[in-house]
Design a protein around this motif. Sequence first.
Motif, PDB file in Angstrom:
ATOM      1  N   SER A 122       0.809  -1.214   0.000  1.00  0.00           N
ATOM      2  CA  SER A 122       0.000   0.000   0.000  1.00  0.00           C
ATOM      3  C   SER A 122       0.844   1.266   0.000  1.00  0.00           C
ATOM      4  O   SER A 122       0.447   2.295  -0.545  1.00  0.00           O
ATOM      5  N   ASP A 123       2.018   1.218   0.619  1.00  0.00           N
ATOM      6  CA  ASP A 123       2.870   2.408   0.664  1.00  0.00           C
ATOM      7  C   ASP A 123       3.806   2.489  -0.547  1.00  0.00           C
ATOM      8  O   ASP A 123       4.603   3.415  -0.661  1.00  0.00           O
ATOM      9  N   GLU A 124       3.698   1.505  -1.468  1.00  0.00           N
ATOM     10  CA  GLU A 124       4.554   1.492  -2.652  1.00  0.00           C
ATOM     11  C   GLU A 124       3.804   1.842  -3.926  1.00  0.00           C
ATOM     12  O   GLU A 124       4.366   2.457  -4.833  1.00  0.00           O
ATOM     13  N   TRP A 125       2.536   1.456  -4.006  1.00  0.00           N
ATOM     14  CA  TRP A 125       1.868   1.528  -5.289  1.00  0.00           C
ATOM     15  C   TRP A 125       1.630   2.962  -5.767  1.00  0.00           C
ATOM     16  O   TRP A 125       1.757   3.256  -6.964  1.00  0.00           O
ATOM     17  N   LEU A 126       1.286   3.890  -4.876  1.00  0.00           N
ATOM     18  CA  LEU A 126       0.968   5.242  -5.336  1.00  0.00           C
ATOM     19  C   LEU A 126       2.178   5.965  -5.924  1.00  0.00           C
ATOM     20  O   LEU A 126       2.098   6.462  -7.059  1.00  0.00           O
ATOM     21  N   PRO A 127       3.317   6.034  -5.224  1.00  0.00           N
ATOM     22  CA  PRO A 127       4.467   6.688  -5.863  1.00  0.00           C
ATOM     23  C   PRO A 127       4.914   5.983  -7.132  1.00  0.00           C
ATOM     24  O   PRO A 127       5.307   6.624  -8.102  1.00  0.00           O
ATOM     25  N   ARG A 128       4.846   4.642  -7.112  1.00  0.00           N
ATOM     26  CA  ARG A 128       5.234   3.899  -8.309  1.00  0.00           C
ATOM     27  C   ARG A 128       4.290   4.199  -9.470  1.00  0.00           C
ATOM     28  O   ARG A 128       4.726   4.429 -10.607  1.00  0.00           O
ATOM     29  N   CYS A 129       2.991   4.208  -9.205  1.00  0.00           N
ATOM     30  CA  CYS A 129       2.015   4.477 -10.262  1.00  0.00           C
ATOM     31  C   CYS A 129       2.191   5.879 -10.836  1.00  0.00           C
ATOM     32  O   CYS A 129       2.111   6.084 -12.049  1.00  0.00           O
ATOM     33  N   MET A 130       2.433   6.843  -9.976  1.00  0.00           N
ATOM     34  CA  MET A 130       2.599   8.211 -10.450  1.00  0.00           C
ATOM     35  C   MET A 130       3.872   8.346 -11.279  1.00  0.00           C
ATOM     36  O   MET A 130       3.902   9.104 -12.260  1.00  0.00           O
ATOM     37  N   GLU A 131       4.933   7.637 -10.898  1.00  0.00           N
ATOM     38  CA  GLU A 131       6.165   7.648 -11.695  1.00  0.00           C
ATOM     39  C   GLU A 131       5.882   7.128 -13.102  1.00  0.00           C
ATOM     40  O   GLU A 131       6.300   7.730 -14.099  1.00  0.00           O
ATOM     41  N   ILE A 132       5.187   6.010 -13.170  1.00  0.00           N
ATOM     42  CA  ILE A 132       4.907   5.395 -14.462  1.00  0.00           C
ATOM     43  C   ILE A 132       3.979   6.268 -15.292  1.00  0.00           C
ATOM     44  O   ILE A 132       4.174   6.446 -16.504  1.00  0.00           O
ATOM     45  N   LEU A 133       2.936   6.828 -14.677  1.00  0.00           N
ATOM     46  CA  LEU A 133       1.998   7.668 -15.418  1.00  0.00           C
ATOM     47  C   LEU A 133       2.672   8.926 -15.943  1.00  0.00           C
ATOM     48  O   LEU A 133       2.353   9.407 -17.035  1.00  0.00           O
ATOM     49  N   GLU A 134       3.616   9.461 -15.193  1.00  0.00           N
ATOM     50  CA  GLU A 134       4.369  10.611 -15.695  1.00  0.00           C
ATOM     51  C   GLU A 134       5.255  10.185 -16.863  1.00  0.00           C
ATOM     52  O   GLU A 134       5.364  10.911 -17.860  1.00  0.00           O
ATOM     53  N   PHE A 135       5.843   9.018 -16.765  1.00  0.00           N
ATOM     54  CA  PHE A 135       6.704   8.520 -17.827  1.00  0.00           C
ATOM     55  C   PHE A 135       5.957   8.381 -19.145  1.00  0.00           C
ATOM     56  O   PHE A 135       6.466   8.753 -20.208  1.00  0.00           O
ATOM     57  N   VAL A 136       4.708   7.873 -19.098  1.00  0.00           N
ATOM     58  CA  VAL A 136       3.943   7.664 -20.331  1.00  0.00           C
ATOM     59  C   VAL A 136       3.089   8.868 -20.697  1.00  0.00           C
ATOM     60  O   VAL A 136       2.398   8.853 -21.717  1.00  0.00           O
ATOM     61  N   GLY A 137       3.117   9.913 -19.867  1.00  0.00           N
ATOM     62  CA  GLY A 137       2.378  11.129 -20.194  1.00  0.00           C
ATOM     63  C   GLY A 137       0.908  11.113 -19.821  1.00  0.00           C
ATOM     64  O   GLY A 137       0.109  11.856 -20.411  1.00  0.00           O
ATOM     65  N   LEU A 138       0.534  10.305 -18.849  1.00  0.00           N
ATOM     66  CA  LEU A 138      -0.872  10.240 -18.425  1.00  0.00           C
ATOM     67  C   LEU A 138      -1.070  10.783 -17.014  1.00  0.00           C
ATOM     68  O   LEU A 138      -2.152  10.607 -16.436  1.00  0.00           O
ATOM     69  N   ASN A 139      -0.068  11.457 -16.456  1.00  0.00           N
ATOM     70  CA  ASN A 139      -0.177  11.927 -15.077  1.00  0.00           C
ATOM     71  C   ASN A 139      -1.242  12.999 -14.887  1.00  0.00           C
ATOM     72  O   ASN A 139      -1.708  13.230 -13.768  1.00  0.00           O
ATOM     73  N   LYS A 140      -1.685  13.653 -15.959  1.00  0.00           N
ATOM     74  CA  LYS A 140      -2.748  14.659 -15.864  1.00  0.00           C
ATOM     75  C   LYS A 140      -4.131  14.064 -16.092  1.00  0.00           C
ATOM     76  O   LYS A 140      -5.126  14.799 -16.097  1.00  0.00           O
ATOM     77  N   PHE A 141      -4.187  12.751 -16.286  1.00  0.00           N
ATOM     78  CA  PHE A 141      -5.473  12.104 -16.600  1.00  0.00           C
ATOM     79  C   PHE A 141      -5.781  10.988 -15.603  1.00  0.00           C
ATOM     80  O   PHE A 141      -6.492  10.035 -15.936  1.00  0.00           O
ATOM     81  N   THR A 142      -5.300  11.116 -14.394  1.00  0.00           N
ATOM     82  CA  THR A 142      -5.454  10.041 -13.420  1.00  0.00           C
ATOM     83  C   THR A 142      -6.911   9.742 -13.090  1.00  0.00           C
ATOM     84  O   THR A 142      -7.252   8.608 -12.762  1.00  0.00           O
ATOM     85  N   ASP A 143      -7.784  10.757 -13.153  1.00  0.00           N
ATOM     86  CA  ASP A 143      -9.190  10.566 -12.777  1.00  0.00           C
ATOM     87  C   ASP A 143     -10.096  10.287 -13.970  1.00  0.00           C
ATOM     88  O   ASP A 143     -11.314  10.183 -13.802  1.00  0.00           O
ATOM     89  N   ARG A 144      -9.539  10.202 -15.146  1.00  0.00           N
ATOM     90  CA  ARG A 144     -10.367   9.932 -16.332  1.00  0.00           C
ATOM     91  C   ARG A 144     -10.607   8.430 -16.455  1.00  0.00           C
ATOM     92  O   ARG A 144      -9.696   7.614 -16.291  1.00  0.00           O
ATOM     93  N   ARG A 145     -11.846   8.065 -16.743  1.00  0.00           N
ATOM     94  CA  ARG A 145     -12.167   6.644 -16.922  1.00  0.00           C
ATOM     95  C   ARG A 145     -11.463   6.103 -18.171  1.00  0.00           C
ATOM     96  O   ARG A 145     -11.360   6.791 -19.186  1.00  0.00           O
ATOM     97  N   ALA A 146     -11.010   4.874 -18.073  1.00  0.00           N
ATOM     98  CA  ALA A 146     -10.262   4.271 -19.172  1.00  0.00           C
ATOM     99  C   ALA A 146     -11.077   4.212 -20.459  1.00  0.00           C
ATOM    100  O   ALA A 146     -10.533   4.369 -21.552  1.00  0.00           O
ATOM    101  N   GLY A 147     -12.379   4.006 -20.319  1.00  0.00           N
ATOM    102  CA  GLY A 147     -13.241   3.937 -21.492  1.00  0.00           C
ATOM    103  C   GLY A 147     -13.377   5.243 -22.225  1.00  0.00           C
ATOM    104  O   GLY A 147     -13.841   5.276 -23.369  1.00  0.00           O
ATOM    105  N   GLN A 148     -12.998   6.353 -21.597  1.00  0.00           N
ATOM    106  CA  GLN A 148     -13.095   7.674 -22.217  1.00  0.00           C
ATOM    107  C   GLN A 148     -11.773   8.134 -22.826  1.00  0.00           C
ATOM    108  O   GLN A 148     -11.682   9.251 -23.338  1.00  0.00           O
TER     109      GLN A 148
END
Length: 364
Positions: A122-148
Amino acid sequence: MKPNVLTFERSNVSTLLVNATNLRKSFGETRAVDGVSLEIAAGEIYGLVGADGAGKTTTMRLLVGALKADSGQVDICGYDIDRQTEDARSQFGYLSQRFSMYEDLTVLENIRFFAEVRGLKSDEWLPRCMEILEFVGLNKFTDRRAGQLSGGMKQKLGLASALVTRPRVLLLDEPTTGVDPVTRQDFWQLVIKLVSQGASTQVDKYTGTDGDAEYAVRNTQHKTRSSYPVTRNSQTEGVSVLISTPYMDEASRCHRVGFMKAGRIIAEDTPSNLRARLAGRILELRGKPLHILRHTAHADSDVEDVQAFGDRLHIRVGEDKAEVVLRRLPSEIRSVGGEIDEFRLVPPVLEDVFIALSENSVVE
């Protein structure tokens, strides 16, 4: 034809991250994979290309253990995919052709799900997820549903989910099919950046040449938003990428390319070495009307094949026949009412090689 003729050695790595030997898989009377062997080193991008039905996706599914091979063996980072399945799967990330995220979940919820399923605390997944989302350029879309998400953003989300556990091997099954050219370029920049982390020089053990030289010239201009957060182990050895693609411009970005046909790898080499197989045998013809040019060229006894490349033709001739055809064909074309704007010998491209291999032409 000599399949699997080139093997790469790393200057400081002796272990292959992907080592598949003589894989076979049949569905009824159809042999989908017929004796495929692969060796992929750390820091290497290997491209698997072939027509639809050649066996690329089945090969991918055998490598990740989604299908059981009739015979043969797959080792991922030294783990047997059949006998040490969980250990092997902990070493790779896999992006399938079909979008497989949960469309009702947000971007962050999807990444969190895959992170926790793969054992992140639980204390690892959030920083790791944010690192990855920034890497792929999705860090500004964290709350957008995948289907959209758009098609390209969905592929980036799939890549992020495959990277969340810091895999040493990444398997991508036609990840850019159906997305726009800009998104394709952006996706490849991510792959290039990922592999470049800790990569050392690749050397062709047969020629002693630098296998990364062509790759580096082609890709040093491409920059991504941030560096991929890697483990100490992967910093030392780099990440292996196996990618299947129908696009020859993408294949040319790979360190090595394997051409598949009827379940077999019929040719394997660096892009430059593959193109060299047709050196001196590709002529480019521009003029009008195109159908007359094509028909006349086909009728020449020294011409093996004629293919349209936009507003011009690529004419493949026999060995040592280029000069003869260059002298003879213009008069033949003019005699039937054709006009020539340009006719010259050109370097072959991978499309030329792919077409020749697909037609069972001898391209040694």
